[in-house]
Design an enzyme around this catalytic site. Structure first.
Site, short mmCIF file in Angstrom:
data_model
loop_
_atom_site.label_atom_id
_atom_site.label_comp_id
_atom_site.label_asym_id
_atom_site.label_seq_id
_atom_site.Cartn_x
_atom_site.Cartn_y
_atom_site.Cartn_z
CG HIS A 39 -4.41 28.73 -5.67
ND1 HIS A 39 -3.84 29.76 -4.91
CD2 HIS A 39 -4.92 27.83 -4.95
CE1 HIS A 39 -4.26 29.32 -3.44
NE2 HIS A 39 -4.98 28.33 -3.55
N GLY A 40 -4.71 26.46 -10.02
CA GLY A 40 -4.43 26.31 -11.22
C GLY A 40 -4.55 27.71 -12.02
CG ASN A 61 -2.62 27.39 0.31
OD1 ASN A 61 -1.89 26.71 0.74
ND2 ASN A 61 -2.43 28.60 0.63
CD GLU A 119 -0.08 35.83 -2.99
OE1 GLU A 119 -0.21 35.63 -4.24
OE2 GLU A 119 -0.58 35.06 -2.23
#
Length: 487
Positions: free
Chosen positions: A128-129, A189, A311
Protein backbone atom coordinates in the site's frame (compact mmCIF):
# COMPACT_ATOMS: atom_id res chain seq x y z
CA UNK A 1 -17.70 19.95 22.93
CA UNK A 2 -20.53 17.93 21.35
CA UNK A 3 -18.84 18.25 17.98
CA UNK A 4 -15.57 16.87 19.40
CA UNK A 5 -17.33 13.90 21.01
CA UNK A 6 -19.13 13.17 17.75
CA UNK A 7 -15.87 13.19 15.81
CA UNK A 8 -14.31 10.86 18.38
CA UNK A 9 -17.25 8.47 18.06
CA UNK A 10 -16.94 8.44 14.26
CA UNK A 11 -13.20 7.76 14.49
CA UNK A 12 -13.71 4.81 16.83
CA UNK A 13 -16.54 3.41 14.73
CA UNK A 14 -14.40 3.37 11.63
CA UNK A 15 -11.23 2.23 13.38
CA UNK A 16 -11.30 -1.00 11.40
CA UNK A 17 -10.20 0.89 8.27
CA UNK A 18 -6.66 -0.30 8.78
CA UNK A 19 -3.62 -1.36 6.88
CA UNK A 20 -5.60 -4.30 5.44
CA UNK A 21 -8.17 -1.72 4.28
CA UNK A 22 -11.94 -1.57 3.91
CA UNK A 23 -14.69 -1.49 6.56
CA UNK A 24 -15.03 -4.45 8.86
CA UNK A 25 -16.78 -5.83 11.89
CA UNK A 26 -13.54 -6.05 13.82
CA UNK A 27 -13.84 -6.30 17.56
CA UNK A 28 -10.66 -4.25 17.95
CA UNK A 29 -10.97 -0.54 18.57
CA UNK A 30 -7.90 0.95 16.96
CA UNK A 31 -7.54 4.65 17.67
CA UNK A 32 -6.64 6.30 14.39
CA UNK A 33 -6.94 9.94 15.28
CA UNK A 34 -3.20 10.42 14.83
CA UNK A 35 -3.32 8.55 11.50
CA UNK A 36 -6.23 10.66 10.28
CA UNK A 37 -4.35 13.79 11.27
CA UNK A 38 -1.31 12.47 9.40
CA UNK A 39 -3.37 11.88 6.26
CA UNK A 40 -4.57 15.50 6.34
CA UNK A 41 -1.11 16.94 6.92
CA UNK A 42 1.24 18.22 4.25
CA UNK A 43 2.45 15.25 2.16
CA UNK A 44 5.97 16.70 1.96
CA UNK A 45 6.25 16.68 5.77
CA UNK A 46 4.93 13.14 5.88
CA UNK A 47 7.60 11.85 3.51
CA UNK A 48 10.44 13.80 5.08
CA UNK A 49 13.31 11.47 5.90
CA UNK A 50 12.00 8.63 3.72
CA UNK A 51 13.69 7.53 0.51
CA UNK A 52 12.05 8.80 -2.66
CA UNK A 53 11.60 6.29 -5.49
CA UNK A 54 14.79 7.60 -7.04
CA UNK A 55 16.60 7.28 -3.70
CA UNK A 56 15.29 3.72 -3.34
CA UNK A 57 16.54 2.78 -6.80
CA UNK A 58 19.99 4.16 -6.04
CA UNK A 59 20.07 2.41 -2.65
CA UNK A 60 19.22 -0.94 -4.25
CA UNK A 61 21.90 -0.53 -6.91
CA UNK A 62 24.44 0.57 -4.33
CA UNK A 63 23.68 -2.51 -2.26
CA UNK A 64 24.20 -4.66 -5.35
CA UNK A 65 27.62 -3.14 -5.99
CA UNK A 66 28.69 -3.33 -2.35
CA UNK A 67 27.54 -6.93 -1.82
CA UNK A 68 28.00 -8.38 -5.29
CA UNK A 69 29.58 -11.55 -3.88
CA UNK A 70 26.33 -12.59 -2.18
CA UNK A 71 23.65 -10.79 -4.17
CA UNK A 72 22.22 -9.81 -7.51
CA UNK A 73 19.75 -7.11 -8.50
CA UNK A 74 17.01 -7.68 -11.05
CA UNK A 75 13.86 -5.95 -12.26
CA UNK A 76 12.61 -5.74 -15.85
CA UNK A 77 14.97 -8.18 -17.56
CA UNK A 78 14.44 -10.92 -20.09
CA UNK A 79 14.53 -14.42 -18.69
CA UNK A 80 17.72 -16.22 -19.71
CA UNK A 81 18.45 -19.89 -19.14
CA UNK A 82 22.07 -20.94 -19.39
CA UNK A 83 23.38 -24.37 -18.48
CA UNK A 84 27.11 -24.72 -17.97
CA UNK A 85 29.31 -26.91 -15.77
CA UNK A 86 26.28 -28.56 -14.25
CA UNK A 87 24.80 -25.24 -13.06
CA UNK A 88 21.62 -23.62 -14.30
CA UNK A 89 21.85 -19.81 -14.36
CA UNK A 90 18.65 -17.86 -14.78
CA UNK A 91 17.15 -14.38 -14.64
CA UNK A 92 13.57 -13.31 -14.18
CA UNK A 93 11.31 -10.61 -15.54
CA UNK A 94 9.23 -9.23 -12.67
CA UNK A 95 7.90 -6.03 -14.28
CA UNK A 96 7.17 -2.34 -13.79
CA UNK A 97 4.52 -0.20 -12.11
CA UNK A 98 1.73 1.56 -13.97
CA UNK A 99 3.94 4.63 -14.36
CA UNK A 100 6.88 2.56 -15.52
CA UNK A 101 8.98 2.41 -12.36
CA UNK A 102 11.01 -0.85 -12.20
CA UNK A 103 10.06 -3.26 -9.44
CA UNK A 104 13.60 -3.81 -8.15
CA UNK A 105 14.40 -7.08 -6.40
CA UNK A 106 17.48 -7.95 -4.35
CA UNK A 107 18.40 -11.62 -4.20
CA UNK A 108 20.74 -12.70 -1.39
CA UNK A 109 22.51 -16.07 -1.53
CA UNK A 110 25.99 -17.55 -1.68
CA UNK A 111 25.12 -18.39 -5.30
CA UNK A 112 22.74 -15.63 -6.42
CA UNK A 113 21.00 -16.28 -9.72
CA UNK A 114 21.84 -19.98 -9.67
CA UNK A 115 19.11 -22.56 -9.18
CA UNK A 116 20.04 -24.87 -6.31
CA UNK A 117 18.29 -27.48 -4.17
CA UNK A 118 17.55 -24.80 -1.57
CA UNK A 119 14.34 -23.09 -0.40
CA UNK A 120 13.41 -19.58 -1.52
CA UNK A 121 11.86 -16.88 0.67
CA UNK A 122 10.56 -13.42 -0.30
CA UNK A 123 9.83 -10.18 1.52
CA UNK A 124 7.57 -7.58 -0.14
CA UNK A 125 7.23 -4.05 1.19
CA UNK A 126 5.06 -1.04 0.38
CA UNK A 127 2.08 -3.01 -0.98
CA UNK A 128 0.00 0.00 0.00
CA UNK A 129 1.44 3.33 -1.06
CA UNK A 130 0.72 5.01 2.28
CA UNK A 131 2.52 2.27 4.27
CA UNK A 132 6.18 2.97 3.46
CA UNK A 133 7.94 1.47 6.49
CA UNK A 134 8.55 -1.79 4.63
CA UNK A 135 10.59 0.05 1.98
CA UNK A 136 13.07 1.19 4.58
CA UNK A 137 13.12 -1.93 6.74
CA UNK A 138 13.84 -4.32 3.87
CA UNK A 139 16.84 -2.22 2.75
CA UNK A 140 18.13 -2.25 6.32
CA UNK A 141 17.70 -6.03 6.43
CA UNK A 142 19.63 -6.56 3.19
CA UNK A 143 22.51 -4.34 4.30
CA UNK A 144 22.65 -5.93 7.75
CA UNK A 145 22.97 -9.41 6.21
CA UNK A 146 25.68 -8.08 3.90
CA UNK A 147 27.64 -6.70 6.85
CA UNK A 148 27.19 -9.71 9.14
CA UNK A 149 26.99 -12.88 7.06
CA UNK A 150 30.61 -13.77 7.84
CA UNK A 151 30.26 -13.43 11.61
CA UNK A 152 26.61 -13.82 12.62
CA UNK A 153 25.40 -17.47 12.67
CA UNK A 154 21.85 -16.63 11.62
CA UNK A 155 22.94 -14.41 8.73
CA UNK A 156 25.43 -17.06 7.63
CA UNK A 157 22.74 -19.76 7.76
CA UNK A 158 20.47 -17.69 5.51
CA UNK A 159 23.15 -16.83 2.95
CA UNK A 160 24.42 -20.40 2.68
CA UNK A 161 21.08 -22.26 2.74
CA UNK A 162 18.33 -19.95 1.44
CA UNK A 163 17.68 -17.81 -1.63
CA UNK A 164 16.23 -14.64 -0.09
CA UNK A 165 14.43 -12.29 -2.50
CA UNK A 166 13.50 -8.79 -1.32
CA UNK A 167 11.12 -6.46 -3.20
CA UNK A 168 11.24 -3.21 -1.17
CA UNK A 169 8.36 -1.51 -2.99
CA UNK A 170 5.53 -3.17 -4.87
CA UNK A 171 3.68 0.15 -5.15
CA UNK A 172 6.17 2.94 -5.94
CA UNK A 173 3.45 4.96 -7.73
CA UNK A 174 1.19 4.90 -4.67
CA UNK A 175 4.10 6.00 -2.52
CA UNK A 176 4.81 8.94 -4.83
CA UNK A 177 1.13 9.92 -4.69
CA UNK A 178 0.97 9.41 -0.89
CA UNK A 179 -2.09 7.21 -1.19
CA UNK A 180 -3.08 3.61 -0.61
CA UNK A 181 -3.77 2.48 -4.19
CA UNK A 182 -1.48 2.45 -7.20
CA UNK A 183 -1.46 5.01 -10.04
CA UNK A 184 -4.89 3.69 -11.11
CA UNK A 185 -6.04 4.03 -7.49
CA UNK A 186 -6.47 0.25 -7.19
CA UNK A 187 -5.77 -1.50 -3.89
CA UNK A 188 -3.18 -4.12 -4.90
CA UNK A 189 -4.12 -6.28 -1.93
CA UNK A 190 -7.61 -6.73 -3.41
CA UNK A 191 -6.51 -7.36 -7.00
CA UNK A 192 -5.69 -11.09 -6.93
CA UNK A 193 -8.04 -13.93 -7.93
CA UNK A 194 -10.20 -14.97 -5.00
CA UNK A 195 -11.16 -18.47 -3.88
CA UNK A 196 -14.68 -17.58 -2.80
CA UNK A 197 -15.89 -15.07 -5.36
CA UNK A 198 -15.30 -14.81 -9.15
CA UNK A 199 -13.29 -11.63 -9.13
CA UNK A 200 -10.08 -10.55 -10.90
CA UNK A 201 -10.18 -13.65 -13.09
CA UNK A 202 -9.27 -11.75 -16.25
CA UNK A 203 -5.48 -11.60 -16.12
CA UNK A 204 -5.29 -8.80 -18.67
CA UNK A 205 -7.55 -6.65 -16.49
CA UNK A 206 -5.32 -6.91 -13.43
CA UNK A 207 -2.85 -4.23 -12.45
CA UNK A 208 0.71 -4.59 -13.80
CA UNK A 209 2.05 -4.83 -10.25
CA UNK A 210 -0.32 -7.74 -9.56
CA UNK A 211 0.63 -9.52 -12.76
CA UNK A 212 4.29 -9.05 -11.87
CA UNK A 213 3.84 -10.92 -8.59
CA UNK A 214 1.88 -13.72 -10.24
CA UNK A 215 4.49 -14.19 -12.98
CA UNK A 216 7.24 -14.04 -10.38
CA UNK A 217 5.76 -17.02 -8.56
CA UNK A 218 5.48 -18.94 -11.81
CA UNK A 219 9.25 -18.61 -12.21
CA UNK A 220 10.41 -19.14 -8.63
CA UNK A 221 9.02 -21.77 -6.29
CA UNK A 222 8.90 -19.83 -2.99
CA UNK A 223 8.54 -21.89 0.17
CA UNK A 224 7.36 -19.00 2.34
CA UNK A 225 7.04 -15.22 2.29
CA UNK A 226 5.80 -12.15 4.11
CA UNK A 227 4.44 -8.74 3.16
CA UNK A 228 5.17 -5.72 5.36
CA UNK A 229 2.31 -3.36 6.19
CA UNK A 230 1.56 -0.60 8.69
CA UNK A 231 -1.35 0.56 10.81
CA UNK A 232 -1.24 -2.13 13.50
CA UNK A 233 1.18 -4.42 15.31
CA UNK A 234 0.27 -8.04 14.57
CA UNK A 235 1.19 -11.11 12.51
CA UNK A 236 -1.80 -12.03 10.34
CA UNK A 237 -2.31 -15.47 8.72
CA UNK A 238 -4.86 -17.16 6.33
CA UNK A 239 -7.59 -17.40 5.54
CA UNK A 240 -8.27 -13.75 4.89
CA UNK A 241 -11.86 -14.26 3.75
CA UNK A 242 -14.92 -16.36 4.51
CA UNK A 243 -17.46 -17.93 2.22
CA UNK A 244 -20.39 -16.11 3.83
CA UNK A 245 -18.51 -12.79 4.12
CA UNK A 246 -19.00 -12.80 7.88
CA UNK A 247 -16.27 -12.10 10.39
CA UNK A 248 -15.27 -15.35 12.09
CA UNK A 249 -12.25 -17.57 12.50
CA UNK A 250 -11.62 -19.44 9.26
CA UNK A 251 -8.47 -21.50 9.25
CA UNK A 252 -6.79 -22.95 6.17
CA UNK A 253 -5.54 -26.58 6.00
CA UNK A 254 -2.17 -25.50 7.46
CA UNK A 255 -3.72 -23.52 10.30
CA UNK A 256 -1.40 -25.03 12.95
CA UNK A 257 1.70 -24.32 10.87
CA UNK A 258 0.62 -20.73 10.20
CA UNK A 259 -0.05 -20.13 13.89
CA UNK A 260 3.41 -21.50 14.66
CA UNK A 261 5.07 -19.19 12.10
CA UNK A 262 3.06 -16.13 13.21
CA UNK A 263 3.79 -16.85 16.88
CA UNK A 264 7.49 -17.28 16.13
CA UNK A 265 7.56 -13.82 14.55
CA UNK A 266 5.50 -12.23 17.30
CA UNK A 267 7.52 -13.67 20.18
CA UNK A 268 10.84 -12.72 18.55
CA UNK A 269 9.57 -9.14 18.19
CA UNK A 270 10.29 -6.56 20.85
CA UNK A 271 6.68 -6.11 21.93
CA UNK A 272 4.27 -7.61 19.37
CA UNK A 273 3.38 -10.61 21.55
CA UNK A 274 2.52 -8.26 24.45
CA UNK A 275 -0.37 -6.75 22.50
CA UNK A 276 -3.54 -6.11 24.47
CA UNK A 277 -5.45 -5.91 21.20
CA UNK A 278 -4.37 -9.19 19.58
CA UNK A 279 -3.83 -12.31 21.70
CA UNK A 280 -0.14 -13.24 21.55
CA UNK A 281 0.26 -10.67 18.77
CA UNK A 282 -1.22 -12.91 16.06
CA UNK A 283 -4.62 -13.14 14.38
CA UNK A 284 -6.49 -15.06 11.71
CA UNK A 285 -7.32 -12.68 8.86
CA UNK A 286 -10.98 -13.64 8.57
CA UNK A 287 -11.43 -13.28 12.32
CA UNK A 288 -9.91 -9.79 12.17
CA UNK A 289 -12.10 -8.83 9.24
CA UNK A 290 -12.64 -10.55 5.87
CA UNK A 291 -11.00 -9.28 2.70
CA UNK A 292 -11.20 -10.68 -0.84
CA UNK A 293 -8.68 -10.68 -3.66
CA UNK A 294 -5.79 -10.63 -1.16
CA UNK A 295 -2.22 -11.63 -1.95
CA UNK A 296 -1.81 -13.84 1.12
CA UNK A 297 -4.50 -16.39 0.24
CA UNK A 298 -3.51 -16.40 -3.44
CA UNK A 299 0.10 -17.25 -2.54
CA UNK A 300 -1.01 -20.22 -0.48
CA UNK A 301 -3.53 -21.58 -3.00
CA UNK A 302 -1.80 -20.96 -6.32
CA UNK A 303 1.84 -20.35 -5.45
CA UNK A 304 2.45 -23.19 -3.00
CA UNK A 305 3.85 -20.50 -0.71
CA UNK A 306 3.02 -19.96 2.98
CA UNK A 307 2.69 -16.20 3.42
CA UNK A 308 2.17 -13.99 6.46
CA UNK A 309 0.90 -10.40 6.44
CA UNK A 310 3.01 -8.51 8.97
CA UNK A 311 1.72 -5.26 10.43
CA UNK A 312 4.93 -3.80 11.84
CA UNK A 313 3.99 -0.26 12.84
CA UNK A 314 0.97 1.13 14.69
CA UNK A 315 1.23 4.25 12.57
CA UNK A 316 1.03 3.74 8.82
CA UNK A 317 3.46 6.56 8.14
CA UNK A 318 5.52 7.12 11.30
CA UNK A 319 8.06 9.90 11.60
CA UNK A 320 11.28 8.91 9.84
CA UNK A 321 13.28 9.22 13.06
CA UNK A 322 11.35 6.20 14.39
CA UNK A 323 12.60 3.91 11.60
CA UNK A 324 15.79 2.76 13.37
CA UNK A 325 13.75 1.69 16.38
CA UNK A 326 11.17 -0.13 14.24
CA UNK A 327 14.02 -1.93 12.48
CA UNK A 328 15.58 -3.05 15.76
CA UNK A 329 12.20 -4.27 17.00
CA UNK A 330 11.66 -6.40 13.86
CA UNK A 331 15.22 -7.50 12.97
CA UNK A 332 15.40 -10.82 14.81
CA UNK A 333 11.81 -11.68 13.85
CA UNK A 334 12.55 -11.15 10.15
CA UNK A 335 15.75 -13.20 10.31
CA UNK A 336 14.04 -16.03 12.20
CA UNK A 337 11.18 -16.12 9.72
CA UNK A 338 13.56 -16.52 6.78
CA UNK A 339 15.59 -19.15 8.63
CA UNK A 340 12.42 -21.12 9.43
CA UNK A 341 12.39 -22.58 5.92
CA UNK A 342 15.50 -24.61 6.80
CA UNK A 343 15.17 -24.85 10.60
CA UNK A 344 11.61 -26.24 10.66
CA UNK A 345 9.51 -28.84 8.90
CA UNK A 346 10.57 -31.70 6.67
CA UNK A 347 12.55 -31.42 3.45
CA UNK A 348 14.37 -33.65 1.00
CA UNK A 349 14.39 -34.90 -2.56
CA UNK A 350 12.57 -37.53 -4.64
CA UNK A 351 14.50 -40.07 -6.75
CA UNK A 352 13.71 -42.89 -9.14
CA UNK A 353 14.86 -46.35 -8.03
CA UNK A 354 15.65 -47.56 -11.54
CA UNK A 355 17.71 -44.61 -12.76
CA UNK A 356 18.71 -42.87 -9.54
CA UNK A 357 17.70 -39.56 -11.08
CA UNK A 358 15.61 -36.88 -9.33
CA UNK A 359 11.94 -36.99 -10.34
CA UNK A 360 9.67 -33.96 -9.70
CA UNK A 361 6.62 -34.96 -7.72
CA UNK A 362 4.54 -33.83 -4.78
CA UNK A 363 4.49 -34.17 -1.01
CA UNK A 364 1.33 -34.47 1.07
CA UNK A 365 0.75 -34.89 4.78
CA UNK A 366 -1.99 -37.28 5.86
CA UNK A 367 -4.85 -35.30 7.34
CA UNK A 368 -3.77 -31.96 5.78
CA UNK A 369 -5.47 -31.14 2.50
CA UNK A 370 -2.54 -29.32 0.92
CA UNK A 371 0.09 -30.41 -1.61
CA UNK A 372 3.65 -29.15 -1.89
CA UNK A 373 5.36 -29.64 -5.24
CA UNK A 374 9.00 -30.60 -5.55
CA UNK A 375 11.28 -28.46 -7.69
CA UNK A 376 11.58 -29.19 -11.40
CA UNK A 377 15.37 -29.31 -11.66
CA UNK A 378 16.37 -31.14 -8.46
CA UNK A 379 13.06 -32.62 -7.24
CA UNK A 380 13.68 -30.94 -3.87
CA UNK A 381 10.79 -30.12 -1.54
CA UNK A 382 10.38 -28.05 1.63
CA UNK A 383 7.32 -28.72 3.77
CA UNK A 384 6.88 -26.35 6.70
CA UNK A 385 5.07 -27.97 9.64
CA UNK A 386 4.42 -27.12 13.27
CA UNK A 387 6.84 -29.07 15.51
CA UNK A 388 5.98 -31.42 18.36
CA UNK A 389 3.68 -33.67 16.36
CA UNK A 390 3.61 -36.94 14.46
CA UNK A 391 3.14 -36.72 10.69
CA UNK A 392 2.71 -39.24 7.89
CA UNK A 393 4.59 -37.89 4.88
CA UNK A 394 3.59 -39.17 1.42
CA UNK A 395 5.59 -38.76 -1.79
CA UNK A 396 3.82 -39.16 -5.16
CA UNK A 397 5.00 -39.01 -8.77
CA UNK A 398 2.90 -39.96 -11.83
CA UNK A 399 4.04 -43.34 -13.15
CA UNK A 400 5.60 -44.34 -9.82
CA UNK A 401 4.30 -46.13 -6.74
CA UNK A 402 3.75 -43.69 -3.88
CA UNK A 403 5.61 -44.15 -0.62
CA UNK A 404 4.88 -42.89 2.88
CA UNK A 405 6.64 -42.78 6.21
CA UNK A 406 5.75 -41.58 9.70
CA UNK A 407 7.98 -39.11 11.53
CA UNK A 408 7.91 -37.37 14.89
CA UNK A 409 8.87 -33.79 14.15
CA UNK A 410 10.76 -31.70 16.68
CA UNK A 411 13.22 -29.87 14.43
CA UNK A 412 14.03 -29.82 10.74
CA UNK A 413 14.11 -33.34 9.33
CA UNK A 414 15.65 -34.47 6.04
CA UNK A 415 13.61 -37.17 4.31
CA UNK A 416 14.48 -38.41 0.82
CA UNK A 417 12.17 -40.72 -1.12
CA UNK A 418 13.19 -43.38 -3.66
CA UNK A 419 10.14 -44.42 -5.69
CA UNK A 420 9.70 -47.56 -7.80
CA UNK A 421 8.21 -47.28 -11.30
CA UNK A 422 4.80 -48.74 -12.04
CA UNK A 423 5.42 -51.38 -14.75
CA UNK A 424 3.45 -53.43 -17.29
CA UNK A 425 3.44 -57.26 -17.42
CA UNK A 426 5.94 -57.18 -20.30
CA UNK A 427 8.24 -54.91 -18.32
CA UNK A 428 8.10 -57.29 -15.37
CA UNK A 429 8.96 -60.31 -17.54
CA UNK A 430 11.93 -58.53 -19.02
CA UNK A 431 13.21 -57.36 -15.65
CA UNK A 432 12.85 -60.87 -14.19
CA UNK A 433 15.46 -62.22 -16.60
CA UNK A 434 18.14 -59.68 -15.62
CA UNK A 435 17.10 -58.83 -12.06
CA UNK A 436 17.01 -61.66 -9.56
CA UNK A 437 17.36 -59.58 -6.42
CA UNK A 438 14.40 -61.29 -4.78
CA UNK A 439 11.37 -59.78 -3.13
CA UNK A 440 7.65 -60.14 -3.73
CA UNK A 441 7.71 -58.52 -7.17
CA UNK A 442 10.52 -60.81 -8.43
CA UNK A 443 8.71 -63.93 -7.18
CA UNK A 444 5.56 -62.98 -9.04
CA UNK A 445 7.52 -62.32 -12.22
CA UNK A 446 9.35 -65.66 -11.87
CA UNK A 447 5.98 -67.41 -11.59
CA UNK A 448 4.85 -65.98 -14.91
CA UNK A 449 8.16 -66.99 -16.48
CA UNK A 450 7.85 -70.59 -15.23
CA UNK A 451 4.35 -70.87 -16.65
CA UNK A 452 5.61 -69.86 -20.08
CA UNK A 453 8.53 -72.31 -19.82
CA UNK A 454 6.12 -75.11 -18.90
CA UNK A 455 4.01 -74.43 -21.99
CA UNK A 456 7.13 -74.43 -24.16
CA UNK A 457 8.24 -77.82 -22.71
CA UNK A 458 4.84 -79.37 -23.54
CA UNK A 459 5.02 -78.06 -27.09
CA UNK A 460 8.54 -79.45 -27.46
CA UNK A 461 7.44 -82.87 -26.16
CA UNK A 462 4.55 -83.02 -28.62
CA UNK A 463 6.94 -82.14 -31.44
CA UNK A 464 9.25 -84.94 -30.29
CA UNK A 465 6.44 -87.54 -30.38
CA UNK A 466 5.35 -86.38 -33.82
CA UNK A 467 8.87 -86.62 -35.16
CA UNK A 468 9.43 -90.06 -33.56
CA UNK A 469 6.39 -91.37 -35.33
CA UNK A 470 7.72 -90.01 -38.61
CA UNK A 471 11.06 -91.76 -38.09
CA UNK A 472 9.47 -95.18 -37.63
CA UNK A 473 7.59 -94.66 -40.84
CA UNK A 474 10.68 -93.76 -42.92
CA UNK A 475 12.91 -96.69 -41.83
CA UNK A 476 16.12 -97.41 -39.92
CA UNK A 477 18.68 -95.00 -41.48
CA UNK A 478 16.67 -91.99 -40.37
CA UNK A 479 16.05 -93.63 -37.01
CA UNK A 480 19.82 -93.90 -36.38
CA UNK A 481 20.28 -90.18 -37.16
CA UNK A 482 17.60 -89.14 -34.68
CA UNK A 483 19.14 -91.14 -31.84
CA UNK A 484 22.41 -89.28 -32.14
CA UNK A 485 20.56 -85.94 -31.75
CA UNK A 486 18.64 -87.16 -28.72
CA UNK A 487 21.86 -88.09 -26.94
Amino acid sequence: MKCSLFLLFISLTFSSVLARGGLSGSATTRLLLEENHSQNSNSVDKAKGYMSNYDLEQAVKQFGRRCSNISRIYSNVIKILHYANGVLDWMISIGKSVNGFPLWVMEISDKPGVEEPEPAFKFIGNVHGDEPVGREITLLLANWICDNHMKDPLAKLIVENVHLHILPSLNPDGFALKRRGNANNIDLNRDFPDQFFPMNNDENARQPETRAIMNWLREIHFTASATLHGGALVANYPWDGTQDQRRNYYGCPDDETFKFLASSYSHSHHNMSLSKEFHEGIINGAFWYPIYGGMQDWNYIHGGCLELTLEISDDKWPNANELPTIWEYNKISMLNLVASVVKNGVHGRIFSSDSGRPIPGSITIKGINYTVKAGRAFADYYRLLAPGKKYEVIASVPGYRSKSTIIWLEEATTLDFILDPEETLEGNLLRSICDCSGGVTTKLVWGYYMEICFVLVIIAFLCFLLKRRTIFTLGKPRQSSKRSVMI
